[in-house]
Design a protein around this motif. Structure first.
Motif, PDB file in Angstrom:
ATOM      1  N   LYS A 113      15.722  13.381  52.926  1.00  0.00           N
ATOM      2  CA  LYS A 113      15.864  14.711  52.339  1.00  0.00           C
ATOM      3  C   LYS A 113      14.578  15.504  52.551  1.00  0.00           C
ATOM      4  O   LYS A 113      13.499  14.932  52.717  1.00  0.00           O
ATOM      5  CB  LYS A 113      16.132  14.602  50.836  1.00  0.00           C
ATOM      6  N   PRO A 114      14.672  16.845  52.517  1.00  0.00           N
ATOM      7  CA  PRO A 114      13.437  17.643  52.560  1.00  0.00           C
ATOM      8  C   PRO A 114      12.558  17.306  51.358  1.00  0.00           C
ATOM      9  O   PRO A 114      13.048  16.898  50.304  1.00  0.00           O
ATOM     10  CB  PRO A 114      13.935  19.088  52.494  1.00  0.00           C
ATOM     11  N   VAL A 115      11.280  17.488  51.529  1.00  0.00           N
ATOM     12  CA  VAL A 115      10.314  17.061  50.505  1.00  0.00           C
ATOM     13  C   VAL A 115      10.600  17.708  49.159  1.00  0.00           C
ATOM     14  O   VAL A 115      10.503  17.065  48.112  1.00  0.00           O
ATOM     15  CB  VAL A 115       8.878  17.385  50.970  1.00  0.00           C
ATOM     16  N   THR A 116      10.970  18.979  49.144  1.00  0.00           N
ATOM     17  CA  THR A 116      11.173  19.675  47.873  1.00  0.00           C
ATOM     18  C   THR A 116      12.399  19.179  47.127  1.00  0.00           C
ATOM     19  O   THR A 116      12.500  19.384  45.920  1.00  0.00           O
ATOM     20  CB  THR A 116      11.318  21.188  48.120  1.00  0.00           C
ATOM     21  N   GLN A 117      13.341  18.530  47.812  1.00  0.00           N
ATOM     22  CA  GLN A 117      14.561  18.067  47.162  1.00  0.00           C
ATOM     23  C   GLN A 117      14.492  16.607  46.722  1.00  0.00           C
ATOM     24  O   GLN A 117      15.410  16.113  46.093  1.00  0.00           O
ATOM     25  CB  GLN A 117      15.749  18.257  48.108  1.00  0.00           C
ATOM     26  N   ARG A 118      13.417  15.896  47.043  1.00  0.00           N
ATOM     27  CA  ARG A 118      13.294  14.490  46.646  1.00  0.00           C
ATOM     28  C   ARG A 118      13.053  14.381  45.149  1.00  0.00           C
ATOM     29  O   ARG A 118      12.307  15.163  44.559  1.00  0.00           O
ATOM     30  CB  ARG A 118      12.137  13.816  47.385  1.00  0.00           C
ATOM     31  N   VAL A 121       9.328  13.816  44.101  1.00  0.00           N
ATOM     32  CA  VAL A 121       8.497  15.020  44.145  1.00  0.00           C
ATOM     33  C   VAL A 121       8.816  15.916  42.957  1.00  0.00           C
ATOM     34  O   VAL A 121       7.917  16.497  42.336  1.00  0.00           O
ATOM     35  CB  VAL A 121       8.686  15.761  45.482  1.00  0.00           C
ATOM     36  N   GLN A 122      10.090  16.009  42.603  1.00  0.00           N
ATOM     37  CA  GLN A 122      10.468  16.824  41.439  1.00  0.00           C
ATOM     38  C   GLN A 122       9.882  16.245  40.158  1.00  0.00           C
ATOM     39  O   GLN A 122       9.429  16.981  39.281  1.00  0.00           O
ATOM     40  CB  GLN A 122      11.990  16.921  41.350  1.00  0.00           C
ATOM     41  N   ARG A 125       6.246  17.172  39.994  1.00  0.00           N
ATOM     42  CA  ARG A 125       6.053  18.581  39.617  1.00  0.00           C
ATOM     43  C   ARG A 125       6.284  18.804  38.133  1.00  0.00           C
ATOM     44  O   ARG A 125       5.582  19.580  37.493  1.00  0.00           O
ATOM     45  CB  ARG A 125       6.994  19.472  40.427  1.00  0.00           C
ATOM     46  N   GLN A 128       3.373  17.224  36.017  1.00  0.00           N
ATOM     47  CA  GLN A 128       2.077  17.503  36.612  1.00  0.00           C
ATOM     48  C   GLN A 128       1.060  17.883  35.532  1.00  0.00           C
ATOM     49  O   GLN A 128       1.331  18.693  34.660  1.00  0.00           O
ATOM     50  CB  GLN A 128       2.220  18.643  37.607  1.00  0.00           C
TER      51      GLN A 128
END
Length: 160
Positions: A113-118, A121-122, A125, A128
């Motif tokens: 998957k694209p990095v922003t949709q993993r 990563v979510q 964020r 954070q």
């Protein structure tokens, strides 16, 4: 049965004698109920410190290393430790118990998957935490970029 790795350090021997020593050690392991999974030669290496042979007391500075992966019961492991210790061609033998590794599940779909949709990563964020020093660096970088943008006065439209 627990999983062990057996490290054998032998004397400096010719190939036929080295074969006999390994054959004798493996045969002894099998007679005591071990299941050998892998026998690996780590080569001829220098020893970290001087070792002396058991019977002749001659000093040894380099030797052959072998790694044997095997399954064996705990009771047999203690008896095998003493049997291998008495072998004159083996300078050192050490059993190390290896814990079973956790099964790693395949996350290829997630990684493609694209990095922003993993999901990982979510989660990063959302959870954070930015410290004071990091905030200052971000503020200064943004301020520097803002000052780098050329500012000009708006040009008035032409009069008719």
């Amino acid at each position: 049965m627990p999983f062990y790795e057996l490290t054998l350090i032998t004397r400096n021997l010719a190939k036929p004698d080295l074969y006999k020593t390994l054959h004798r050690a493996a045969k002894t392991l099998l007679e005591h109920g071990a299941v050998i999974r892998e026998l690996q030669s780590l080569g001829h290496r220098d020893l970290p410190h001087k070792l002396s042979a058991k019977q002749t007391k001659e000093s040894t500075y380099s030797s052959n290393y072998f790694l044997i992966s095997l399954y064996m019961s705990r009771d047999e492991q203690t008896t095998m430790n003493s049997v291998l210790h008495k072998d004159l061609d083996i300078l050192k033998s050490k059993f190390v118990k290896i814990e079973p590794e956790e099964q790693i599940e395949c996350t290829l779909d997630e990684e493609l998957k694209p990095v922003t949709q993993r999901q990982s990563v979510q989660d990063l964020r959302q959870n954070q935490k930015v410290g004071h020093f990091t905030r200052q660096k971000i503020y200064k970088r943004v301020e520097k970029e803002w000052r780098a943008i050329p500012k000009s006065f708006p040009i008035a439209p032409m009069r008719e």
